[in-house]
Motif scaffolding. Structure first.
Motif, PDB file in Angstrom:
ATOM      1  N   THR A 177      -8.336  -2.129   3.131  1.00 59.35           N
ATOM      2  CA  THR A 177      -7.938  -1.181   2.071  1.00 59.35           C
ATOM      3  C   THR A 177      -7.113  -1.888   0.994  1.00 59.35           C
ATOM      4  O   THR A 177      -7.193  -1.532  -0.185  1.00 59.35           O
ATOM      5  N   SER A 226      -5.876  -2.179   7.232  1.00 60.30           N
ATOM      6  CA  SER A 226      -4.974  -2.205   6.088  1.00 60.30           C
ATOM      7  C   SER A 226      -5.348  -3.323   5.119  1.00 60.30           C
ATOM      8  O   SER A 226      -5.282  -3.144   3.894  1.00 60.30           O
ATOM      9  N   LEU A 286       0.821  -1.209   0.000  1.00 60.81           N
ATOM     10  CA  LEU A 286       0.000   0.000   0.000  1.00 60.81           C
ATOM     11  C   LEU A 286       0.853   1.256   0.000  1.00 60.81           C
ATOM     12  O   LEU A 286       0.523   2.252  -0.646  1.00 60.81           O
ATOM     13  N   SER A 295      -4.813   4.387   3.344  1.00 60.27           N
ATOM     14  CA  SER A 295      -3.853   3.399   3.834  1.00 60.27           C
ATOM     15  C   SER A 295      -2.464   4.016   3.975  1.00 60.27           C
ATOM     16  O   SER A 295      -1.729   3.687   4.919  1.00 60.27           O
TER      17      SER A 295
END
Length: 909
Positions: A196, A193, A49, A356
């Motif tokens: 996302t 996380s 991310l 994120s």
């Protein structure tokens, strides 16, 4: 400062029968909650991310449209080449031992030391704070681009008012959401996380499918800033689908103006944008304190994330260059929405990626800050960051970081800080490469990482690449970051740090010193490059501080060893008493500010101990060639610890005072550890070993300003008197070319080169025989001084007048007693009177002394160099020899009696 335990203490044995080892952080209070993240959730997800962020959605077309496919792929390869080099270093360090919380900061500080590691750690923390603020503001702008009341989108969705205050409110609300997730712990952060990650992955998958499923179409381009939408005909970009003609048109670069800023793009500027989006490889390492097995998870997860993101970036570059014309790619950086099967999914991906990135930056910043606070490098300033919950979550550090991000949001747009954030990241990456490079170069036996796909070449190349990228992205920010790092390092150095971490600099120094000592061949020694290498024997440093500092000035960059003999027999002792005393002597060197080594030995007698030190001190080509002793007389020793300013301050770290580590000075009349006979015997031993000998008397009377390290010297004029003739041998002028006389000249010249003594005037006394005409010997001496490049004033004095000594007499006859003790005493007293007379004449005193002469007082003699006669061959005469030296040097002030046995001067180039 926080103490550091051995890594072996991070494990404990459980159970009676099975040896079960639990890693550090597990099994203790809160340990299970601390370390529960797997490789995928703790490393792969946050790293992917962070390396995607908003760039993967909003800057793919920008890079390909301006740079073309060929240069875009070249940029991607260069960027990932730099990142992979750093990843190799991270993997090596992470697999070399137990990794605790703090990620990159922990790795750097435990390798390079607290000064360098603390400064890099604070900069990395600030980079994460600013990065979080940039991500939050980027998310606010992305939301307002669609839902803002001042945008040109459909009227039904333009519902959010805009302005500085509203933008700050939206940013604060989003930051509150991000902070709430992080403050509740790493578990919730990992779940958020992962959510996302699924959204971003789904959005990217839809974009890739859309490239293949959507047919050719025209895409309306966004208006350039400053244009009026109602009076401007909308421009169109063309999505052609997969088309070889489109690919050919996009192969090569076509740098143009950036429609958002108006600046003309170049290779460097486009590369900087791409690289800014890839600098997230430390996101997983920052979670080291929450990982189940950080030594395995960090290298494995980071490698997977790097490979995965590279593949996605390359795939998007190829698809974009095959399907979008140059106008679409250059004029609409968010063209993914225009070609998507379901455009809202692209928006979801943009928002998820920004969210994120902000979460990763905030939780990474909090973990670094918590590690800094735990190490107590910055004192009370970071004390709130030490607070943790019962489960081990450092919510105090999260709250601290959240407040700083909120302050950054008050600034407004942080686009100008984006380059600074990237530069700070690159500084940390370069420091990781430097850490691994240092460990590899140090060749320490304990550096044996299980990850072996690295070498010092990759570390050095990675560090150089990071530094190059810093100045390519922003020269000003790069210079400022290095300056800030230097200032923080200086602050931490002045404050002091824990010494139990281990400094790789010490390992590097050891490695290099060993290598060069092996190359220092004593067989290649030459008199041109001779320098004094001193062994100063010290009984009690309380009474020897002036001599200790004077010897430091005489060494001229040579070896300087402080030797001390502890009386005893190891067979009758339960433990070695020598080792515990090294700390006190090393502290003494630090306080006295001298550049010396310490060598202690245990021996039944001082003389035997001195023999040990003369033989074994030093190593290879660096061994003492000159023995320095204090003079043996009845002068009561002074306690210089009480009067020296350097020893009046308390010791750092709260340890015992230095004066408590050494016994008080010897009381007058108390027995000594060394007899007069053994004292002279020690001098004889040194001469037998071909060592030069220096006996120092009255150093306590040296002018204090001459013993300082300042270059200003003394405001009072002083003389340094040199008598290069054996005054106990009245034979007239020997030509001043004997080895001992030249050694005296060399030592006096070395002292005059020291900044504190440069203002003192060197005087050399030329002793004439009764029948020698004045001026004849002076000319020869001046020629010699000119050849030796010695600047000094030459004074002729008559010596030996009335003596009835045969020219063939041996120089040792007087000290050996061949002419009777009375005659030898008379000669020593006469020599002493001659020297004192010349000292008095230098002060401008007449024969009657100061009261009999009213002339202005001139320079005084600060130090006198005298020729030390060789001791007698008969040991029974040792005490008598010492008495002659006592009479020769009595009341002369600070005096060095020197006997040289090695050639030390050369007139050749």
């Amino acid at each position: 400062m926080a103490s550091e335990s051995s890594p072996l203490l991070a494990y404990r044995l459980l159970g009676e029968e099975g040896a079960t080892f639990l890693p550090y952080g597990m099994g203790g209070p809160g340990g299970g909650a601390l370390r529960k993240l797997s490789t995928f959730l703790g490393v792969v997800v946050p790293t992917v991310l962070s390396m995607f962020s908003i760039v993967v959605f909003m800057r793919i077309g920008f890079v390909v449209g301006h740079a073309g496919l060929v240069q875009a792929l070249a940029m991607l390869l260069i960027a990932y080449f730099i990142l992979v080099l750093t990843v190799l270093s991270v993997c090596a360090i992470a697999t070399n031992g137990a990794v605790r919380g703090g990620g990159a900061y922990f790795m750097i500080s435990r390798t390079l030391g607290p000064e360098f590691g603390g400064s890099i750690g604070l900069m990395f923390f600030l980079a994460n704070v600013c990065g979080c603020a940039v991500s939050v503001l980027g998310l606010v702008e992305a939301i307002l681009d669609v839902f803002g009341a001042d945008t040109s989108g459909p009227a039904g969705i333009r519902v959010l008012p805009q302005g500085y205050g509203w933008n700050l409110l939206y940013g604060t609300m989003l930051l509150g959401l991000v902070g709430g997730v992080c403050i509740l712990g790493a578990g919730l952060y990992a779940q958020a996380s992962f959510l996302t990650f699924l959204l971003v992955s789904a959005s990217l998958a839809l974009v890739l499918i859309s490239f293949m499923a959507v047919g050719p179409r025209d895409v309306t381009l966004p208006l350039r800033p400053g244009t009026n939408g109602s009076s401007t005909v909308p421009q169109l970009g063309h999505f052609t689908g997969f088309n070889t003609s489109t690919l050919k048109a996009n192969l090569h670069a076509g740098y143009a103006q950036d429609y958002t800023t108006g600046a003309t793009m170049t290779f460097a500027s486009v590369f900087a944008v791409l690289f800014n989006g890839c600098t997230g490889i430390m996101a997983g390492a920052n979670m080291s304190g929450e990982l189940k097995d950080p030594s395995r998870a960090i290298p494995l997860g980071t490698t997977i994330a790097v490979v995965y993101t590279f593949f996605i970036y390359a795939l998007l570059f190829f698809f974009s260059s095959f399907t979008g014309d140059g106008t679409l790619l250059q004029e609409d950086y968010g063209f993914f929405r225009g070609i998507s099967l379901w455009p809202p999914m692209v928006l979801i991906g943009v928002y998820a990626a920004s969210l994120s990135a902000s979460m990763s930056s905030l939780i990474g910043a909090s973990r670094i800050l918590h590690a800094l606070a735990q190490d107590d490098l910055f004192g009370i300033i970071l004390a709130p960051a030490k607070v943790v919950s019962q489960g081990g979550n450092p919510w105090g550090a999260v709250l601290y970081s959240w407040c700083l991000v909120q302050v950054m949001l008050l600034v407004g747009k942080l686009n100008t800080l984006a380059a600074v954030v990237t530069v700070f990241y690159l500084v940390a990456y370069a420091a990781v490469d430097l850490s691994c490079l240092s460990l590899e170069w140090a060749s320490a036996p304990n550096f044996r990482p299980t990850f072996n796909l690295f070498s010092w070449h990759t570390c050095l190349l990675g560090m150089a690449s990071c530094l190059l990228m810093m100045f390519l992205i922003s020269p000003g920010a790069a210079g400022g970051s290095l300056l800030l790092m230097g200032l923080l390092s200086a602050l931490l150095t002045a404050r002091g740090g824990p010494s139990s971490w281990g400094y790789v600099s010490q390992a590097l120094l050891f490695h290099q010193v060993r290598k060069y000592l092996l190359r220092l061949d004593v067989r290649k020694d030459h008199v041109k490059f001779w320098r004094p290498q001193l062994l100063l024997l010290v009984g009690n440093p309380r009474g020897a501080l002036p001599l200790l500092r004077l010897a430091n000035q005489l060494k001229k960059g040579g070896l300087y060893v402080l030797g001390h003999v502890i009386l005893g027999d190891l067979d009758s002792l339960p433990l070695d008493p020598v080792q515990p005393q090294y700390g006190a002597w090393l502290s003494l060197i630090d306080r006295a500010q001298v550049k010396a080594f310490v060598d202690l030995t245990l021996s039944p007698s001082v003389r035997q101990g001195a023999q040990h030190l003369l033989r074994i001190s030093g190593l290879g080509g660096m061994k003492p060639n000159t023995l320095v002793l204090g003079f043996y007389d009845d002068t009561p020793p002074q306690d210089h610890f009480l009067t020296d300013p350097a020893f009046s301050e308390p010791m750092e770290g709260g340890g015992p005072a230095l004066d408590s580590l050494f016994p008080p000075p010897r009381a007058p009349g108390s027995p000594r550890a060394l007899t007069p006979h053994d004292y002279v015997a020690t001098v004889v031993d040194a001469l037998k070993m071909n060592k030069n000998v220096v006996l120092a008397r009255g150093c306590w009377a040296l002018p204090p300003e001459r013993l300082t390290r300042s270059s200003g010297g003394s405001s009072q004029s002083h003389h340094v008197d040199v008598w290069p003739l054996n005054l106990l041998l009245p034979k007239g002028s020997p030509g001043y070319v004997d080895v001992c006389g030249l050694f005296l000249l060399q030592m006096a010249t070395i002292l005059s080169m020291v900044p504190a003594w440069q203002s003192a005037k060197l005087r050399i006394f030329l002793c004439l025989g009764p029948q020698e005409a004045p001026g004849t010997g002076e000319a020869r001496l001046r020629v010699l001084l000119s050849q030796l490049r010695i600047r000094a004033k030459v004074q002729e004095v008559v010596w030996g007048e009335g003596a009835r000594i045969d020219e063939e007499e041996d120089e040792g006859n007087f000290v050996n007693g061949s002419h009777g003790d009375a005659e030898a005493d008379a000669l020593a007293i006469s020599a002493n009177a001659l020297v004192r007379a010349q000292q008095a004449s230098g002060r401008g005193e007449g024969p009657g002394g100061p009261e009999g002469d009213h002339r202005k007082e001139g320079p005084t003699t600060a130090l006198t160099f005298l020729y030390l006669p060789r001791p007698p061959a008969d040991p029974a005469r040792y005490t008598r020899y010492l008495a002659l030296l006592e009479m020769l040097s009595q009341d002369l002030g600070p005096t060095l009696l020197i006997h040289g046995v090695t050639p030390v001067t050369c007139t050749d180039l």
